[in-house]
Scaffold this motif. Sequence first.
Motif, PDB file in Angstrom:
ATOM      1  N   ALA A 119       0.834  -1.219   0.000  1.00  0.00           N
ATOM      2  CA  ALA A 119       0.000   0.000   0.000  1.00  0.00           C
ATOM      3  C   ALA A 119       0.860   1.257   0.000  1.00  0.00           C
ATOM      4  O   ALA A 119       0.441   2.317   0.461  1.00  0.00           O
ATOM      5  CB  ALA A 119      -0.972   0.006   1.179  1.00  0.00           C
ATOM      6  N   GLN A 120       2.064   1.140  -0.521  1.00  0.00           N
ATOM      7  CA  GLN A 120       3.026   2.248  -0.535  1.00  0.00           C
ATOM      8  C   GLN A 120       3.658   2.298  -1.927  1.00  0.00           C
ATOM      9  O   GLN A 120       4.755   1.789  -2.145  1.00  0.00           O
ATOM     10  CB  GLN A 120       4.099   2.012   0.529  1.00  0.00           C
ATOM     11  CG  GLN A 120       5.111   3.133   0.680  1.00  0.00           C
ATOM     12  CD  GLN A 120       4.579   4.270   1.518  1.00  0.00           C
ATOM     13  OE1 GLN A 120       4.443   4.175   2.713  1.00  0.00           O
ATOM     14  NE2 GLN A 120       4.287   5.377   0.867  1.00  0.00           N
ATOM     15  N   PRO A 121       2.958   2.875  -2.921  1.00  0.00           N
ATOM     16  CA  PRO A 121       3.502   2.858  -4.284  1.00  0.00           C
ATOM     17  C   PRO A 121       4.752   3.709  -4.419  1.00  0.00           C
ATOM     18  O   PRO A 121       4.926   4.712  -3.718  1.00  0.00           O
ATOM     19  CB  PRO A 121       2.349   3.427  -5.121  1.00  0.00           C
ATOM     20  CG  PRO A 121       1.547   4.244  -4.166  1.00  0.00           C
ATOM     21  CD  PRO A 121       1.655   3.554  -2.839  1.00  0.00           C
ATOM     22  N   LEU A 122       5.621   3.292  -5.332  1.00  0.00           N
ATOM     23  CA  LEU A 122       6.779   4.101  -5.706  1.00  0.00           C
ATOM     24  C   LEU A 122       6.344   4.991  -6.860  1.00  0.00           C
ATOM     25  O   LEU A 122       6.156   4.537  -7.984  1.00  0.00           O
ATOM     26  CB  LEU A 122       7.948   3.206  -6.121  1.00  0.00           C
ATOM     27  CG  LEU A 122       8.386   2.152  -5.104  1.00  0.00           C
ATOM     28  CD1 LEU A 122       9.644   1.429  -5.599  1.00  0.00           C
ATOM     29  CD2 LEU A 122       8.634   2.764  -3.728  1.00  0.00           C
ATOM     30  N   THR A 123       6.162   6.260  -6.580  1.00  0.00           N
ATOM     31  CA  THR A 123       5.605   7.177  -7.563  1.00  0.00           C
ATOM     32  C   THR A 123       6.601   7.438  -8.688  1.00  0.00           C
ATOM     33  O   THR A 123       7.821   7.292  -8.506  1.00  0.00           O
ATOM     34  CB  THR A 123       5.243   8.512  -6.902  1.00  0.00           C
ATOM     35  OG1 THR A 123       6.450   9.145  -6.438  1.00  0.00           O
ATOM     36  CG2 THR A 123       4.287   8.313  -5.734  1.00  0.00           C
ATOM     37  N   PRO A 124       6.116   7.857  -9.877  1.00  0.00           N
ATOM     38  CA  PRO A 124       7.042   8.240 -10.934  1.00  0.00           C
ATOM     39  C   PRO A 124       8.028   9.317 -10.490  1.00  0.00           C
ATOM     40  O   PRO A 124       9.208   9.277 -10.872  1.00  0.00           O
ATOM     41  CB  PRO A 124       6.117   8.734 -12.047  1.00  0.00           C
ATOM     42  CG  PRO A 124       4.851   7.979 -11.831  1.00  0.00           C
ATOM     43  CD  PRO A 124       4.716   7.859 -10.343  1.00  0.00           C
ATOM     44  N   ALA A 125       7.577  10.274  -9.676  1.00  0.00           N
ATOM     45  CA  ALA A 125       8.481  11.324  -9.202  1.00  0.00           C
ATOM     46  C   ALA A 125       9.599  10.744  -8.343  1.00  0.00           C
ATOM     47  O   ALA A 125      10.761  11.166  -8.443  1.00  0.00           O
ATOM     48  CB  ALA A 125       7.698  12.371  -8.421  1.00  0.00           C
ATOM     49  N   LEU A 126       9.271   9.767  -7.503  1.00  0.00           N
ATOM     50  CA  LEU A 126      10.289   9.129  -6.675  1.00  0.00           C
ATOM     51  C   LEU A 126      11.262   8.335  -7.531  1.00  0.00           C
ATOM     52  O   LEU A 126      12.487   8.414  -7.337  1.00  0.00           O
ATOM     53  CB  LEU A 126       9.626   8.211  -5.646  1.00  0.00           C
ATOM     54  CG  LEU A 126      10.575   7.325  -4.830  1.00  0.00           C
ATOM     55  CD1 LEU A 126      11.544   8.154  -4.004  1.00  0.00           C
ATOM     56  CD2 LEU A 126       9.782   6.381  -3.933  1.00  0.00           C
ATOM     57  N   VAL A 174       3.691   1.293 -15.625  1.00  0.00           N
ATOM     58  CA  VAL A 174       4.986   0.960 -16.231  1.00  0.00           C
ATOM     59  C   VAL A 174       5.413   2.061 -17.196  1.00  0.00           C
ATOM     60  O   VAL A 174       6.566   2.526 -17.162  1.00  0.00           O
ATOM     61  CB  VAL A 174       4.914  -0.398 -16.949  1.00  0.00           C
ATOM     62  CG1 VAL A 174       6.251  -0.727 -17.616  1.00  0.00           C
ATOM     63  CG2 VAL A 174       4.516  -1.508 -15.974  1.00  0.00           C
ATOM     64  N   THR A 175       4.510   2.487 -18.050  1.00  0.00           N
ATOM     65  CA  THR A 175       4.876   3.534 -19.008  1.00  0.00           C
ATOM     66  C   THR A 175       5.189   4.846 -18.300  1.00  0.00           C
ATOM     67  O   THR A 175       6.064   5.600 -18.732  1.00  0.00           O
ATOM     68  CB  THR A 175       3.769   3.734 -20.058  1.00  0.00           C
ATOM     69  OG1 THR A 175       2.534   4.056 -19.404  1.00  0.00           O
ATOM     70  CG2 THR A 175       3.575   2.464 -20.874  1.00  0.00           C
ATOM     71  N   ALA A 176       4.488   5.141 -17.201  1.00  0.00           N
ATOM     72  CA  ALA A 176       4.793   6.350 -16.431  1.00  0.00           C
ATOM     73  C   ALA A 176       6.187   6.267 -15.825  1.00  0.00           C
ATOM     74  O   ALA A 176       6.932   7.259 -15.791  1.00  0.00           O
ATOM     75  CB  ALA A 176       3.750   6.558 -15.345  1.00  0.00           C
ATOM     76  N   ALA A 177       6.566   5.082 -15.327  1.00  0.00           N
ATOM     77  CA  ALA A 177       7.905   4.905 -14.765  1.00  0.00           C
ATOM     78  C   ALA A 177       8.976   5.065 -15.836  1.00  0.00           C
ATOM     79  O   ALA A 177      10.031   5.674 -15.596  1.00  0.00           O
ATOM     80  CB  ALA A 177       8.014   3.539 -14.101  1.00  0.00           C
ATOM     81  N   LEU A 178       8.710   4.526 -17.011  1.00  0.00           N
ATOM     82  CA  LEU A 178       9.663   4.680 -18.115  1.00  0.00           C
ATOM     83  C   LEU A 178       9.813   6.154 -18.506  1.00  0.00           C
ATOM     84  O   LEU A 178      10.933   6.642 -18.701  1.00  0.00           O
ATOM     85  CB  LEU A 178       9.202   3.854 -19.322  1.00  0.00           C
ATOM     86  CG  LEU A 178       9.312   2.344 -19.179  1.00  0.00           C
ATOM     87  CD1 LEU A 178       8.479   1.643 -20.246  1.00  0.00           C
ATOM     88  CD2 LEU A 178      10.769   1.895 -19.276  1.00  0.00           C
ATOM     89  N   ALA A 179       8.698   6.854 -18.606  1.00  0.00           N
ATOM     90  CA  ALA A 179       8.747   8.266 -18.983  1.00  0.00           C
ATOM     91  C   ALA A 179       9.469   9.100 -17.927  1.00  0.00           C
ATOM     92  O   ALA A 179      10.120  10.109 -18.250  1.00  0.00           O
ATOM     93  CB  ALA A 179       7.331   8.798 -19.192  1.00  0.00           C
ATOM     94  N   ALA A 180       9.374   8.684 -16.677  1.00  0.00           N
ATOM     95  CA  ALA A 180       9.990   9.445 -15.592  1.00  0.00           C
ATOM     96  C   ALA A 180      11.480   9.204 -15.464  1.00  0.00           C
ATOM     97  O   ALA A 180      12.206  10.052 -14.913  1.00  0.00           O
ATOM     98  CB  ALA A 180       9.304   9.096 -14.267  1.00  0.00           C
ATOM     99  N   THR A 181      11.965   8.062 -15.952  1.00  0.00           N
ATOM    100  CA  THR A 181      13.368   7.697 -15.706  1.00  0.00           C
ATOM    101  C   THR A 181      14.246   7.681 -16.950  1.00  0.00           C
ATOM    102  O   THR A 181      15.404   8.109 -16.889  1.00  0.00           O
ATOM    103  CB  THR A 181      13.441   6.311 -15.041  1.00  0.00           C
ATOM    104  OG1 THR A 181      12.799   5.334 -15.883  1.00  0.00           O
ATOM    105  CG2 THR A 181      12.763   6.322 -13.680  1.00  0.00           C
ATOM    106  N   ARG A 182      13.742   7.175 -18.065  1.00  0.00           N
ATOM    107  CA  ARG A 182      14.607   6.962 -19.227  1.00  0.00           C
ATOM    108  C   ARG A 182      15.226   8.236 -19.810  1.00  0.00           C
ATOM    109  O   ARG A 182      16.375   8.197 -20.276  1.00  0.00           O
ATOM    110  CB  ARG A 182      13.839   6.185 -20.312  1.00  0.00           C
ATOM    111  CG  ARG A 182      13.652   4.724 -19.975  1.00  0.00           C
ATOM    112  CD  ARG A 182      14.991   3.986 -19.950  1.00  0.00           C
ATOM    113  NE  ARG A 182      14.852   2.664 -19.379  1.00  0.00           N
ATOM    114  CZ  ARG A 182      14.371   1.597 -20.028  1.00  0.00           C
ATOM    115  NH1 ARG A 182      13.945   1.719 -21.273  1.00  0.00           N
ATOM    116  NH2 ARG A 182      14.297   0.435 -19.425  1.00  0.00           N
ATOM    117  N   PRO A 183      14.541   9.366 -19.822  1.00  0.00           N
ATOM    118  CA  PRO A 183      15.199  10.565 -20.340  1.00  0.00           C
ATOM    119  C   PRO A 183      16.433  10.966 -19.529  1.00  0.00           C
ATOM    120  O   PRO A 183      17.307  11.690 -20.032  1.00  0.00           O
ATOM    121  CB  PRO A 183      14.108  11.641 -20.250  1.00  0.00           C
ATOM    122  CG  PRO A 183      12.822  10.888 -20.288  1.00  0.00           C
ATOM    123  CD  PRO A 183      13.109   9.628 -19.524  1.00  0.00           C
TER     124      PRO A 183
END
Length: 303
Positions: free
Chosen positions: A141-148, A172-181
């Motif tokens: 119940a503690q998500p790892l947010t894209p910002a994190l 998954v796509t939000a995590a990719l967009a937040a990290t890959r650049p």
Amino acid sequence: MKLSGLWPALLTPLTEDGAIDHPALTSLVEDLVTRGIDGVVPLGSTGEFTEFDARERRAILQTVIAAIDHRVPVLAGVSGLSTVETCEHARVAAEVGADAALVLPPMYWKVSDDRIFDHFVSVADATDLPVVAYDFPGLTAQPLTPALLQRLAVEEPRVIGAKLTVRDVMAVTAALAATRPFRSDFSIVTGFEDLIPAAMWAGADGAISGMANVVPDELVALVNAIEEGKPDSADRHRAVMADFDVYGLSAPAIPGIKAAAAALGRIPCATWRLDAGPKASVLDAAAAWAAVRKPSSQRKDAA
């Protein structure tokens, strides 16, 4: 170490009296390596990490690492209730020869992204092991947010990626967009097999799979087909989805997966730690599930 391809989240075989079955664990690891997996993950959720004390966790890692013998990397689950406990498990994993540490956020308390970030940094500080962040909001119940995840990718090079056990491919796509650049080398893998094609076609690197304990060939073939751009990827995915109901044999899923693995002869016994063992109904359901998946010669032998 690069987190990519197909990594089984290892079951922890037990004897009927609940002791760790080290020969069975060695045999399971050896079989999986011969089938072309890219790494192994002991002491994750599928491995019942919450049910073992520190001495048992060390022994499990030692058995897995000895069985692997440097052929593929070992991503050791080191999560604990607190940061202090998690750091200690990470030190043990480093001491016995793991290649990286899989880390959940702090459990029980709901805390800020800043506090979760500090948790991962503390684990990275505890050893020289690369860290993989583990997102499983269905249980924590503690998500790892894209910002994190973006902050980890930008500010903490010792965190090399994240396992996302999430039901929505948009996460998954939000995590990719937040990290890959910011970090082209920051790995993203899925923890649910039904999402493998969509996640990998979006840019994810593979999967850490509990199902790989029971149907490793199908999952290796699926991930390889997607990586290589083969036209039979859809057929491979349909084959995996035909087995996806293994997760519905019990709630939680681990007793059913263990019962299915035992019914297929992949482990000797279906025992798990939360009770004396899977109920008769789970064993019967797993036997029926396995009966249609055994090679015809094996079904004949069983008869």
